[in-house]
Motif scaffolding. Structure first.
Motif, PDB file in Angstrom:
ATOM      1  N   SER A   1      43.210  37.047  30.699  1.00 29.93           N
ATOM      2  CA  SER A   1      44.352  37.953  30.776  1.00 29.93           C
ATOM      3  C   SER A   1      44.701  38.206  32.241  1.00 29.93           C
ATOM      4  O   SER A   1      43.840  38.631  33.017  1.00 29.93           O
ATOM      5  CB  SER A   1      44.025  39.282  30.083  1.00 29.93           C
ATOM      6  OG  SER A   1      44.998  40.256  30.392  1.00 29.93           O
ATOM      7  N   GLU A   2      45.968  37.936  32.599  1.00 33.61           N
ATOM      8  CA  GLU A   2      46.424  38.191  33.973  1.00 33.61           C
ATOM      9  C   GLU A   2      46.426  39.689  34.265  1.00 33.61           C
ATOM     10  O   GLU A   2      46.186  40.118  35.382  1.00 33.61           O
ATOM     11  CB  GLU A   2      47.846  37.629  34.170  1.00 33.61           C
ATOM     12  CG  GLU A   2      47.918  36.114  34.200  1.00 33.61           C
ATOM     13  CD  GLU A   2      47.178  35.517  35.393  1.00 33.61           C
ATOM     14  OE1 GLU A   2      47.281  36.089  36.491  1.00 33.61           O
ATOM     15  OE2 GLU A   2      46.486  34.491  35.215  1.00 33.61           O
ATOM     16  N   THR A   3      46.692  40.487  33.223  1.00 31.86           N
ATOM     17  CA  THR A   3      46.803  41.940  33.395  1.00 31.86           C
ATOM     18  C   THR A   3      45.431  42.606  33.496  1.00 31.86           C
ATOM     19  O   THR A   3      45.167  43.392  34.410  1.00 31.86           O
ATOM     20  CB  THR A   3      47.581  42.559  32.211  1.00 31.86           C
ATOM     21  OG1 THR A   3      48.760  41.803  31.988  1.00 31.86           O
ATOM     22  CG2 THR A   3      47.935  44.016  32.485  1.00 31.86           C
TER      23      THR A   3
END
Length: 417
Positions: free
Chosen positions: A292-294
């Motif tokens: 997940s980039e977030t």
């Protein structure tokens, strides 16, 4: 509350004994017996959780070995061999002694590692004599697990359904406790060598405290009237069987054991299948394959926490509604094979399936179904044999569970989604 779709074998021998003279069954005052079984269920998984959750620190100390896989193989292999021996000799060994011995071994294994770190390793890398001691402590925990888990599940099998439900829910609570400890240590401690060392020592310290509570609780348990009542019922059933069949030795015991295995084998198959599916996906898939980039490195920790929370919800649901149709429950175990293509879609499917929401929902569903179906089958299995053999039936089911864990771990090595 039970929802039944078929007549149960367990409604015969063991259930009849459990419901004789219902007015004389003592009350579980303040739910103390329930709390004790719940705590013991949480307790016997704490040592394993301590070792495997502190794996980042052990990997830092011993960079040239695959720590988590070695721990898994040693722990499960020792546990499996010991459980086989316990099943064969359950009729001539005392569960009370087995469980106390197992709890004592847990304490020894848990104390050795932080003491060695404090006086010998002191955070230094590459001291592989320390690694061998740590693996030895893991093996000792596997031995303790076989003694304690087999005994506690067997003991809960001799009691009414709610006590097995308490034990199984306790195992899930152990996972939730570890997940929240992991979140706490990641938020509070730096992720360098000193932070990892503090985190590892915290896991072991908490587990030692839980073990001491378990020892106190388990030795208080026989004094509770409700537990004493069911122990007396078992003694009465054993005496009656001896008068009818004679002493259970040699061929008579082997014949009885095969009868027990025959009665619980489909419940065992369901349990085995549950853990093959779960362990081949979790935690490897959620810690290594999805990103997940977030949320970055918080993502796998939050997914594992979600799984453990829903596993606890599933194992607690059987206290409210219990489907007593074993065929439906075992069918549900087979239906969980659908998680394979679904999780595959989260890596290789349309873009939406590769986002956080579908992965999180699937991981929580994996936990929910794991928890509920495990609880149903663990509750039902000991009730299909006579009361005096409920403990052995419980140990046999644990044996199926451990084989499922081991097989699932092996599948996870060779099968990459």
């Amino acid at each position: 509350m039970g929802v039944s779709g078929e007549t149960h074998d367990g409604d015969s021998e063991s259930s009849q004994l459990l419901t004789t003279q219902p007015n004389k069954i003592p009350k579980d005052s303040f739910h103390l017996a329930y709390i004790i079984y719940f705590t013991l269920g949480a307790g016997y998984l704490c040592p394993w959780n301590a070792f495997i959750t502190a794996v980042d620190y052990f990997t830092y100390l011993y960079p040239d070995v695959n720590v988590d896989r070695i721990f898994s193989v040693v722990y499960m292999l020792v546990g499996l061999v010991c459980l086989l021996v316990i099943v064969l000799y359950a009729h001539v060994s005392d569960a009370y002694i087995r469980i106390n011995l197992g709890l004592a071994l847990f304490v020894v294994a848990l104390v050795v590692v932080p003491l060695m770190d404090l006086f010998y390793i002191k955070g230094q890398t590459g001291l592989y004599s320390g690694f061998y001691v740590t693996v030895g402590a893991t093996a000792l925990s596997g031995f303790g697990d076989a003694l304690v888990q087999g005994g506690i599940v067997g003991s809960a099998g001799e009691m009414p359904e709610r006590y097995m439900q308490a034990t199984v829910a306790g195992t899930a609570a152990s996972g939730v406790l570890v997940s929240f400890l992991r979140i706490f240590t990641k938020a509070v401690y730096s992720q360098d060598s000193e932070g990892l060392r503090k985190s590892a020592n915290l896991y072991f310290a908490v587990s030692i405290v839980v073990m001491i509570i378990c020892i106190i609780f388990y030795n208080l348990a026989p004094r509770l009237p409700v537990i004493k009542y069911y122990k007396d019922l078992k003694i009465q059933a054993v005496i009656e069987e001896k008068e009818e069949k004679g002493s259970l030795t040699g061929p008579v015991w082997r014949s009885t054991l095969w009868d027990i295995v025959g009665r619980v084998k489909w419940y065992g198959f369901g349990i085995l299948l549950i853990y093959v599916v779960t362990l081949s996906i979790f935690p490897g898939y959620v810690t290594e394959d999805v990103h997940s980039e977030t949320l970055k490195d918080w993502y796998p920790i939050l997914l594992i926490t979600g799984y453990n929370v829903f596993d606890l919800i599933g194992k607690s649901l059987t206290a409210v509604i219990l489907f007593e149709n074993s065929k439906v429950a075992i069918g549900g175990c087979v239906a969980r094979l659908l998680f394979y293509p679904l999780f595959y879609g989260c890596l290789h499917g349309p873009e939406f399936f590769r986002t956080e929401i579908p992965v999180t929902v699937l991981t929580c569903l994996l936990g929910l179904t794991n928890g509920y179906l495990t609880s149903v089958l663990m509750i039902l299995a000991p009730k299909v044999v006579p009361l005096q053999h409920a403990e052995t039936a419980g140990i046999v089911i644990v044996l199926f569970l451990v084989v499922g864990l081991a097989a699932g771990s092996v599948v996870a090595w060779f099968w990459v989604i």
